[in-house]
Motif scaffolding. Structure first.
Motif, short mmCIF file in Angstrom:
data_model
loop_
_atom_site.label_atom_id
_atom_site.label_comp_id
_atom_site.label_asym_id
_atom_site.label_seq_id
_atom_site.Cartn_x
_atom_site.Cartn_y
_atom_site.Cartn_z
N UNK A 173 0.85 -1.19 0.00
CA UNK A 173 0.00 0.00 0.00
C UNK A 173 0.88 1.23 0.00
N UNK A 174 0.40 2.28 -0.68
CA UNK A 174 1.21 3.49 -0.80
C UNK A 174 0.33 4.72 -0.62
N UNK A 175 0.82 5.71 0.14
CA UNK A 175 0.13 6.98 0.31
C UNK A 175 0.26 7.80 -0.97
N UNK A 176 -0.82 8.45 -1.35
CA UNK A 176 -0.80 9.28 -2.56
C UNK A 176 -0.96 10.76 -2.24
N UNK A 177 -1.97 11.12 -1.49
CA UNK A 177 -2.26 12.53 -1.27
C UNK A 177 -1.70 13.07 0.03
N UNK A 178 -1.28 12.21 0.94
CA UNK A 178 -0.73 12.67 2.21
C UNK A 178 0.57 13.44 1.98
N UNK A 179 0.56 14.70 2.36
CA UNK A 179 1.76 15.53 2.19
C UNK A 179 1.99 15.98 0.76
N UNK A 180 0.98 15.83 -0.11
CA UNK A 180 1.14 16.26 -1.50
C UNK A 180 -0.13 16.95 -1.96
N UNK A 181 -0.06 17.57 -3.11
CA UNK A 181 -1.25 18.24 -3.68
C UNK A 181 -1.76 17.52 -4.92
N UNK A 182 -1.56 16.21 -5.00
CA UNK A 182 -2.03 15.43 -6.14
C UNK A 182 -3.54 15.53 -6.27
N UNK A 183 -4.01 15.78 -7.47
CA UNK A 183 -5.45 15.83 -7.71
C UNK A 183 -5.85 15.17 -9.02
N UNK A 184 -4.92 15.08 -9.97
CA UNK A 184 -5.19 14.54 -11.30
C UNK A 184 -4.35 13.28 -11.49
N UNK A 185 -4.98 12.12 -11.40
CA UNK A 185 -4.27 10.84 -11.47
C UNK A 185 -4.59 10.12 -12.77
N UNK A 186 -3.58 9.50 -13.36
CA UNK A 186 -3.78 8.68 -14.55
C UNK A 186 -3.27 7.27 -14.25
N UNK A 187 -4.17 6.29 -14.34
CA UNK A 187 -3.79 4.88 -14.24
C UNK A 187 -3.60 4.37 -15.66
N UNK A 188 -2.38 3.98 -16.00
CA UNK A 188 -2.05 3.51 -17.35
C UNK A 188 -1.86 1.99 -17.30
N UNK A 189 -2.55 1.28 -18.22
CA UNK A 189 -2.53 -0.18 -18.24
C UNK A 189 -1.76 -0.67 -19.46
N UNK A 190 -1.04 -1.78 -19.29
CA UNK A 190 -0.34 -2.36 -20.42
C UNK A 190 -0.27 -3.87 -20.32
N UNK A 191 -0.05 -4.52 -21.45
CA UNK A 191 0.07 -5.98 -21.51
C UNK A 191 0.66 -6.37 -22.85
N UNK A 192 1.08 -7.60 -22.95
CA UNK A 192 1.58 -8.17 -24.21
C UNK A 192 0.84 -9.46 -24.47
N UNK A 196 -4.37 1.19 -22.39
CA UNK A 196 -5.57 1.95 -22.01
C UNK A 196 -5.25 2.77 -20.77
N UNK A 197 -6.11 3.73 -20.47
CA UNK A 197 -5.86 4.61 -19.33
C UNK A 197 -7.18 5.02 -18.67
N UNK A 198 -7.11 5.30 -17.39
CA UNK A 198 -8.25 5.82 -16.64
C UNK A 198 -7.78 7.05 -15.87
N UNK A 199 -8.50 8.15 -16.02
CA UNK A 199 -8.18 9.39 -15.33
C UNK A 199 -9.10 9.57 -14.13
N UNK A 200 -8.52 9.99 -13.02
CA UNK A 200 -9.31 10.28 -11.82
C UNK A 200 -9.00 11.70 -11.37
N UNK A 201 -10.02 12.54 -11.35
CA UNK A 201 -9.89 13.90 -10.82
C UNK A 201 -10.44 13.87 -9.39
N UNK A 202 -9.55 13.76 -8.43
CA UNK A 202 -9.96 13.54 -7.03
C UNK A 202 -10.93 14.59 -6.49
#
Length: 422
Positions: free
Chosen positions: A8-27, A78-84
């Motif tokens: 598990x990883x903290x994302x917004x704690x101590x940061x101003x992240x608001x626009x996240x992109x989850x990028x997916x890949x495979x072969x 493919x990608x998924x965008x999340x605007x927190x």
């Protein structure tokens, strides 16, 4: 940072992240395989409270636009965008998944793919925050929960899960509290997925691939006029000479054959001037660009970019000369350098039944086109932009998926605003 399963990883704690992109890949290690990324917006009960909280190719945007299924950018699939800040208060968790399309009927399994990964980017600057490689241990599973974004004590964290499921998309939907109807794949999908395609002409095969894409995006039965605008500025010269533009016309014609009642594709070219070309059809597609562009001395070629005049002619054709209740799907090919006044044309045309699908090719930064989704002052979002560096190398399946990704959303919104008929 490379995450391990269960980390598990903290994302917004101590940061101003608001626009996240989850990028997916495979072969793929087996031909005919198709994988789709999606996500489920979950309440604190771990369930989707409504069908619209399932974001995938058929429902690419959540209510309010907080979560979007995006076309691929670069090497990712493919990608998924999340605007927190836009997330609903009832969204406590977002589960990110990948599934094999029609796995049971076609006999495909996760062992037929390798190098599955998800990576998270800061959407504001493109910085990679972490990567999770999760696909090395799967065998007969047909779906995977790759990870989840969840809220803990007011902050957002990511959990690297990598858990496989049997039963594909239906099993995932059931797990997250949604009911799924049986999806009876049409015969055309079986024909395109089979190995016996050598007897099909290129246009017939492409039409079958378009049909599968329409099925996946719930667009079967939709009628639309289809147009294509081609950049013929100086930097495009080599793409005309090496056959790439001819190939583009043929690929978009397959879309017109499925959408348009007369199976024709309206075509424009432009640099600092523009020309309407004869409509393309299956009967005259051979050497279309050579005949109507390269060998046509009346066509202005290889000058500078000026988009608004050709865009105004597109609007004039579809709203004045050929006024019709049918919507328009307009593909606009450009290799960079668009002029800023196109924003006014797009804004003004939002009340018209025209959806502008811009395709940037090559290595320009496309600063103006990248900001289309953020343009204000429109009754509906009537334009989308995708960037494909090498359009000649992308498969038909990928191209049609990218081209038709936002069109269903516009159709729904335009119908609600009575811009087009329901």
């Amino acid at each position: 940072m490379n995450l391990l399963k269960g980390q598990k990883i903290d994302l917004t704690k101590g940061s101003n992240l608001s626009n996240l992109h989850l990028q997916f890949g495979w072969t793929f290690t087996k031909s005919g395989l198709s994988i789709d990324a999606a996500c489920f917006l979950l309440s604190n009960k771990g369930l989707c409270e409504k069908d619209e909280d399932f974001i995938f190719y058929g429902n690419p945007s959540s209510e309010g636009g907080a979560v979007k299924h995006l076309p691929n950018q670069g090497a990712d699939k493919e990608a998924i965008q999340i605007l927190l800040p836009k997330l609903s208060e009832r969204t406590a968790k977002i589960a990110f998944t990948v599934t094999i399309h029609d796995a049971e009927r076609l006999g495909h399994r996760m062992k037929d793919a390798s190098e599955l990964y998800v990576r998270m980017l800061n959407g504001d600057n493109g910085q990679e925050l972490f990567r999770f490689d999760y696909g090395s241990d799967f065998m007969n599973e047909t779906a995977v929960v790759a990870g989840e974004l969840y809220k803990h004590q007011g902050e957002w964290k990511f959990n690297a899960i990598g858990s496989g499921f049997h039963g594909g998309l239906a099993a995932l939907c059931t797990n997250f509290g949604l009911e799924v109807e049986e999806d009876a794949e049409p015969e055309v999908a079986a024909a395109a997925a089979s190995e016996n395609v050598s007897s099909l002409s290129p246009i017939d095969l492409r039409k079958k691939i378009v049909q599968i894409t329409l099925e996946k995006k719930k667009l079967t039965g939709v009628m639309a006029r289809v147009g294509l605008v081609l950049d013929i500025s100086g930097s495009m010269q080599n793409l005309y000479k090496n056959g790439t533009v001819q190939e583009v016309v043929e690929r978009i014609l397959a879309v017109a054959c499925k959408f348009d009642d007369n199976g024709t594709l309206d075509v424009w070219i432009y640099d600092n001037e523009f020309s309407r070309l004869p409509s393309a059809s299956e009967n005259d597609i051979d050497q279309y660009v050579q005949k109507h562009v390269i060998n046509n001395k009346n066509i202005h070629k290889f000058g500078r970019n000026n988009e608004p005049p050709v865009m105004m002619d597109v609007i004039r054709k579809y709203t004045v000369e050929e006024d019709s209740p049918l919507p328009v799907f307009l593909v606009f090919i450009n290799d960079g350098g668009v002029v800023k006044p196109i924003k006014k044309v797009i804004t003004d045309s939002a009340v018209q039944p025209i959806f502008w699908q811009f395709v940037g090719i090559g290595h320009s930064d496309f600063e103006v086109l990248k900001k289309l989704d953020a343009m204000e002052g429109r009754i509906v979002d009537n334009a989308n932009f995708i960037h494909i560096e090498d359009i000649a190398s992308i498969s038909d399946e990928q191209l049609y998926h990218l081209l038709l990704n936002e069109f269903p959303v516009w159709l729904k919104e335009a119908a609600n605003k009575r811009i087009i008929r329901k």
